[in-house]
Design an enzyme around this catalytic site. Sequence first.
Site, PDB file in Angstrom:
ATOM      1  N   GLY A  12       0.845  -1.200   0.000  1.00 14.72           N
ATOM      2  CA  GLY A  12       0.000   0.000   0.000  1.00 14.72           C
ATOM      3  C   GLY A  12       0.871   1.236   0.000  1.00 14.72           C
ATOM      4  O   GLY A  12       2.107   1.161   0.075  1.00 14.72           O
ATOM      5  N   GLY A  17      -0.352   2.651   6.763  1.00  9.56           N
ATOM      6  CA  GLY A  17      -0.486   1.917   8.023  1.00  9.56           C
ATOM      7  C   GLY A  17       0.072   0.495   7.950  1.00  9.56           C
ATOM      8  O   GLY A  17      -0.224  -0.329   8.820  1.00  9.56           O
ATOM      9  N   LYS A  18       0.889   0.231   6.958  1.00  6.39           N
ATOM     10  CA  LYS A  18       1.446  -1.120   6.780  1.00  6.39           C
ATOM     11  C   LYS A  18       2.347  -1.517   7.958  1.00  6.39           C
ATOM     12  O   LYS A  18       2.183  -2.582   8.549  1.00  6.39           O
ATOM     13  CB  LYS A  18       2.293  -1.186   5.481  1.00  6.39           C
ATOM     14  CG  LYS A  18       1.529  -0.839   4.217  1.00  6.39           C
ATOM     15  CD  LYS A  18       2.425  -0.901   2.988  1.00  6.39           C
ATOM     16  CE  LYS A  18       3.580   0.099   2.998  1.00  6.39           C
ATOM     17  NZ  LYS A  18       3.156   1.507   3.028  1.00  6.39           N
ATOM     18  N   SER A  83       6.187  -5.705   5.289  1.00 12.09           N
ATOM     19  CA  SER A  83       5.468  -4.447   5.036  1.00 12.09           C
ATOM     20  C   SER A  83       6.324  -3.605   4.105  1.00 12.09           C
ATOM     21  O   SER A  83       7.416  -3.172   4.480  1.00 12.09           O
ATOM     22  CB  SER A  83       5.166  -3.709   6.345  1.00 12.09           C
ATOM     23  OG  SER A  83       6.303  -3.640   7.197  1.00 12.09           O
TER      24      SER A  83
END
Length: 175
Positions: A12, A17-18, A83
């Site tokens: 993302g 917010g990963k 992430s």
Amino acid sequence: MASPTPTIWFTGLSGAGKTTTAAALVAELLGDQIPAIHLDGDDLRRGLSADLGFSFQDRAEAVRRAGAVALMVAQQGFVAVVSMISPQHDARQAVRTLHEAAGVPFVEVYVATPLEVCESRDPKKLYQLARQGSSHNMTGVNDPYDVPSQPELVISTDGSSVPDLVRLVRSISNL
Ligand code: ADP
């Protein structure tokens, strides 16, 4: 026989917010005695991928390296939690294919927090720099992000609590 340990891959935009969700997931898993390792894109760029920049090729290579490490980790029984912005569909797909060939589950979690929200957070002031014209490789502003076509899960951190999101990810990952 126990089911194979998965890689859980958060993709993302920057500020979506990963890292927060991935770190909370790993903390919960460890608290439940489930071995897990967090591979964060920013950390990898400080070490393993310190030689890479933000060109199309370098971004793909950064994802390839993270994917290869994640697979090794998962194959040894540790949940690999990655992430990374990982903006390119083909690079993510290659990591998925690598996992599938090895029989390791690959759980792609698209953190679909809207760009406006990511930009309003701007914890690293990267969006501000991009809007000022000082950065030319800012995903979502002047560099593309390929929205995942078939992620296992889509979440947004805009309005959902971290524990609720961790619960969702664990449920879809059978953890
Ligand atoms: P990324 O790793 O995608 O760049 P981060 O995890 O660093 O994003 O989060 C960016 C910002 O969003 C941080 O200030 C973080 O506190 C906030 N954030 C993350 N998850 C949530 C959430 N579920 N609710 C509210 N704010 C969040």
